[in-house]
Design a protein around this motif. Structure first.
Motif, PDB file in Angstrom:
ATOM      1  N   ALA A 173       0.850  -1.183   0.000  1.00  0.00           N
ATOM      2  CA  ALA A 173       0.000   0.000   0.000  1.00  0.00           C
ATOM      3  C   ALA A 173       0.888   1.235   0.000  1.00  0.00           C
ATOM      4  O   ALA A 173       1.679   1.444   0.919  1.00  0.00           O
ATOM      5  CB  ALA A 173      -0.923   0.001   1.206  1.00  0.00           C
ATOM      6  N   TRP A 175      -0.252   4.274   0.196  1.00  0.00           N
ATOM      7  CA  TRP A 175      -0.820   5.119   1.247  1.00  0.00           C
ATOM      8  C   TRP A 175      -1.468   4.221   2.294  1.00  0.00           C
ATOM      9  O   TRP A 175      -2.085   3.213   1.963  1.00  0.00           O
ATOM     10  CB  TRP A 175      -1.916   6.038   0.692  1.00  0.00           C
ATOM     11  CG  TRP A 175      -1.549   6.830  -0.508  1.00  0.00           C
ATOM     12  CD1 TRP A 175      -0.311   7.267  -0.877  1.00  0.00           C
ATOM     13  CD2 TRP A 175      -2.448   7.300  -1.523  1.00  0.00           C
ATOM     14  NE1 TRP A 175      -0.372   7.990  -2.037  1.00  0.00           N
ATOM     15  CE2 TRP A 175      -1.685   8.039  -2.467  1.00  0.00           C
ATOM     16  CE3 TRP A 175      -3.820   7.210  -1.721  1.00  0.00           C
ATOM     17  CZ2 TRP A 175      -2.243   8.641  -3.582  1.00  0.00           C
ATOM     18  CZ3 TRP A 175      -4.387   7.812  -2.830  1.00  0.00           C
ATOM     19  CH2 TRP A 175      -3.605   8.523  -3.747  1.00  0.00           C
ATOM     20  N   GLN A 176      -1.340   4.593   3.545  1.00  0.00           N
ATOM     21  CA  GLN A 176      -2.078   3.882   4.569  1.00  0.00           C
ATOM     22  C   GLN A 176      -2.213   4.754   5.813  1.00  0.00           C
ATOM     23  O   GLN A 176      -1.393   5.650   6.063  1.00  0.00           O
ATOM     24  CB  GLN A 176      -1.431   2.545   4.931  1.00  0.00           C
ATOM     25  CG  GLN A 176      -0.102   2.616   5.640  1.00  0.00           C
ATOM     26  CD  GLN A 176       0.425   1.223   5.965  1.00  0.00           C
ATOM     27  OE1 GLN A 176       0.386   0.310   5.148  1.00  0.00           O
ATOM     28  NE2 GLN A 176       0.933   1.065   7.178  1.00  0.00           N
ATOM     29  N   ARG A 177      -3.253   4.493   6.566  1.00  0.00           N
ATOM     30  CA  ARG A 177      -3.506   5.245   7.797  1.00  0.00           C
ATOM     31  C   ARG A 177      -4.219   4.324   8.771  1.00  0.00           C
ATOM     32  O   ARG A 177      -5.163   3.609   8.395  1.00  0.00           O
ATOM     33  CB  ARG A 177      -4.359   6.479   7.502  1.00  0.00           C
ATOM     34  CG  ARG A 177      -4.689   7.331   8.722  1.00  0.00           C
ATOM     35  CD  ARG A 177      -5.388   8.626   8.317  1.00  0.00           C
ATOM     36  NE  ARG A 177      -5.741   9.396   9.514  1.00  0.00           N
ATOM     37  CZ  ARG A 177      -6.981   9.780   9.816  1.00  0.00           C
ATOM     38  NH1 ARG A 177      -7.988   9.486   8.996  1.00  0.00           N
ATOM     39  NH2 ARG A 177      -7.224  10.462  10.911  1.00  0.00           N
ATOM     40  N   ASP A 178      -3.794   4.328  10.016  1.00  0.00           N
ATOM     41  CA  ASP A 178      -4.414   3.519  11.061  1.00  0.00           C
ATOM     42  C   ASP A 178      -5.384   4.383  11.859  1.00  0.00           C
ATOM     43  O   ASP A 178      -5.068   5.516  12.239  1.00  0.00           O
ATOM     44  CB  ASP A 178      -3.360   2.927  11.989  1.00  0.00           C
ATOM     45  CG  ASP A 178      -2.562   1.812  11.326  1.00  0.00           C
ATOM     46  OD1 ASP A 178      -3.045   1.277  10.301  1.00  0.00           O
ATOM     47  OD2 ASP A 178      -1.473   1.479  11.822  1.00  0.00           O
ATOM     48  N   LEU A 229      -8.646   9.260   3.086  1.00  0.00           N
ATOM     49  CA  LEU A 229      -7.243   8.891   2.847  1.00  0.00           C
ATOM     50  C   LEU A 229      -6.791   9.425   1.499  1.00  0.00           C
ATOM     51  O   LEU A 229      -5.694  10.007   1.376  1.00  0.00           O
ATOM     52  CB  LEU A 229      -7.084   7.372   2.897  1.00  0.00           C
ATOM     53  CG  LEU A 229      -5.686   6.841   2.556  1.00  0.00           C
ATOM     54  CD1 LEU A 229      -4.712   7.130   3.696  1.00  0.00           C
ATOM     55  CD2 LEU A 229      -5.738   5.342   2.250  1.00  0.00           C
ATOM     56  N   ARG A 259      -7.201  -0.251   9.465  1.00  0.00           N
ATOM     57  CA  ARG A 259      -6.233   0.346   8.553  1.00  0.00           C
ATOM     58  C   ARG A 259      -6.887   0.595   7.198  1.00  0.00           C
ATOM     59  O   ARG A 259      -7.495  -0.313   6.616  1.00  0.00           O
ATOM     60  CB  ARG A 259      -5.018  -0.564   8.378  1.00  0.00           C
ATOM     61  CG  ARG A 259      -3.996  -0.067   7.363  1.00  0.00           C
ATOM     62  CD  ARG A 259      -2.698  -0.861   7.436  1.00  0.00           C
ATOM     63  NE  ARG A 259      -2.013  -0.574   8.702  1.00  0.00           N
ATOM     64  CZ  ARG A 259      -0.916  -1.208   9.102  1.00  0.00           C
ATOM     65  NH1 ARG A 259      -0.387  -2.175   8.366  1.00  0.00           N
ATOM     66  NH2 ARG A 259      -0.344  -0.882  10.250  1.00  0.00           N
ATOM     67  N   CYS A 261      -6.163   1.835   3.251  1.00  0.00           N
ATOM     68  CA  CYS A 261      -5.008   1.769   2.358  1.00  0.00           C
ATOM     69  C   CYS A 261      -5.390   2.234   0.960  1.00  0.00           C
ATOM     70  O   CYS A 261      -6.553   2.131   0.546  1.00  0.00           O
ATOM     71  CB  CYS A 261      -4.480   0.335   2.272  1.00  0.00           C
ATOM     72  SG  CYS A 261      -4.041  -0.395   3.858  1.00  0.00           S
ATOM     73  N   GLU A 263      -3.687   2.504  -3.267  1.00  0.00           N
ATOM     74  CA  GLU A 263      -2.642   2.194  -4.240  1.00  0.00           C
ATOM     75  C   GLU A 263      -3.016   2.819  -5.578  1.00  0.00           C
ATOM     76  O   GLU A 263      -3.894   2.337  -6.290  1.00  0.00           O
ATOM     77  CB  GLU A 263      -2.483   0.672  -4.391  1.00  0.00           C
ATOM     78  CG  GLU A 263      -1.330   0.243  -5.268  1.00  0.00           C
ATOM     79  CD  GLU A 263       0.030   0.650  -4.693  1.00  0.00           C
ATOM     80  OE1 GLU A 263       0.941   0.909  -5.503  1.00  0.00           O
ATOM     81  OE2 GLU A 263       0.177   0.699  -3.451  1.00  0.00           O
TER      82      GLU A 263
END
Length: 291
Positions: A173, A175-178, A229, A259, A261, A263
């Motif tokens: 991924a 981009w990702q963010r939790d 995101l 999470r 994500c 792409e």
């Protein structure tokens, strides 16, 4: 396996096909400020003319049923615009959206909603009833947004129900963010969307009555987090967005993480997005096309 949708019932429910309703609203700044805070964004204060971010139209055209019209699950009692499906569990399964023109703070808006289809399938745990609703959102200049909204109805959970095999989320991924999907986040989003469905805030109800292991994170909230995101990584406008819920996501009473994500493809015009739970299982997948 218990079936409650016989041929006569299905024919009756399908008489709702073609049913329509029209709702009007005004795009005001207060819900935008509230959702921005809920998503932990540092946006400028919205003013007249501020563009409505993608999916934030879900803050408007909210159902305002009287308290006496609410059913045991916190939703409005069955019937009315939507068919009276005799299955207890109701979920937002996905949707497809296309933006044709911007919506802005100060716009007087109208949403025309039509039931496109009512279809039945037999799943591993019994009947599944799918309702497809098409929404068209207009401002005074014309059509701005089209949306297809998939609703699925399911029978009550049984201890003997087979458990679908989970699908592993992609490993890569860009981009990702939790996110911590705790009960406060779920409550705030329910309040913002005037969503009384008890699966999102009443832990005793969702575990004892509907048989889930915990509070369920709203499908529209996860979709909004996926688009959020994307917005954190590009200013390009979103022309279309399609999403599908694959597996319930549960709140983090034990500090579980969600999470989100993304792409992008080689030219950055098509973005593959997905959400995964704390075990790495895929819970929602989506695609966005940029202008």
């Amino acid at each position: 396996m218990t079936h409650t949708i016989d041929a006569a019932t299905l024919v009756h429910l399908q008489t709702w096909q073609g049913n329509s309703e029209v709702l009007e609203d005004l795009i005001t700044p207060a819900p935008l400020r509230a959702l921005s805070a809920t998503l932990d964004r540092d946006d400028p204060l919205p003013v007249s003319g501020t563009a409505l971010p993608p999916l934030w139209h879900w803050l408007f055209f909210l159902p305002h049923h009287r308290q006496s019209e609410i059913g045991a699950d916190g939703h409005a009692k069955r019937g009315g615009f939507l068919p009276p499906v005799p299955l207890p569990r109701r979920m937002w399964a996905g949707g497809r959206l296309r933006w044709l023109a911007p919506l802005q703070v100060g716009d007087v808006v109208k949403r025309v909603s039509t039931i496109e289809s009512v279809t039945h399938k037999s799943g591993r745990t019994g009947d599944l009833l799918f309702v497809l609703v098409k929404h068209e959102v207009h401002n005074l200049q014309g059509l701005c947004l089209t949306e297809e909204h998939d609703i699925v109805y399911r029978p009550a959970a049984q201890p003997s129900d087979p458990v679908p095999a989970p699908v592993a989320a992609p490993k890569k991924a860009t981009w990702q963010r939790d996110i911590t999907p705790d009960d406060v986040l779920l409550f705030r989003y329910s309040a913002l969307t005037f969503n009384g469905h008890r699966i999102h805030y009443d832990r005793k109800y969702v575990t004892d009555v509907e048989g889930y292991p915990g509070l369920i994170v709203h499908g529209p909230l996860i979709a909004t987090l996926l688009v959020d995101l994307l917005r954190r990584h590009t200013d390009r406008p979103i022309r279309s967005f399609e999403f599908k819920a694959l597996r319930p996501t549960f709140e983090c009473a034990d500090r579980r993480m969600l999470r989100v994500c993304g792409e992008p493809d080689a030219n950055g015009s098509s973005i593959r997005l997905w959400a995964q739970d704390h075990e790495g299982w895929l819970t929602m997948q989506a695609t966005a096309e940029l202008g």
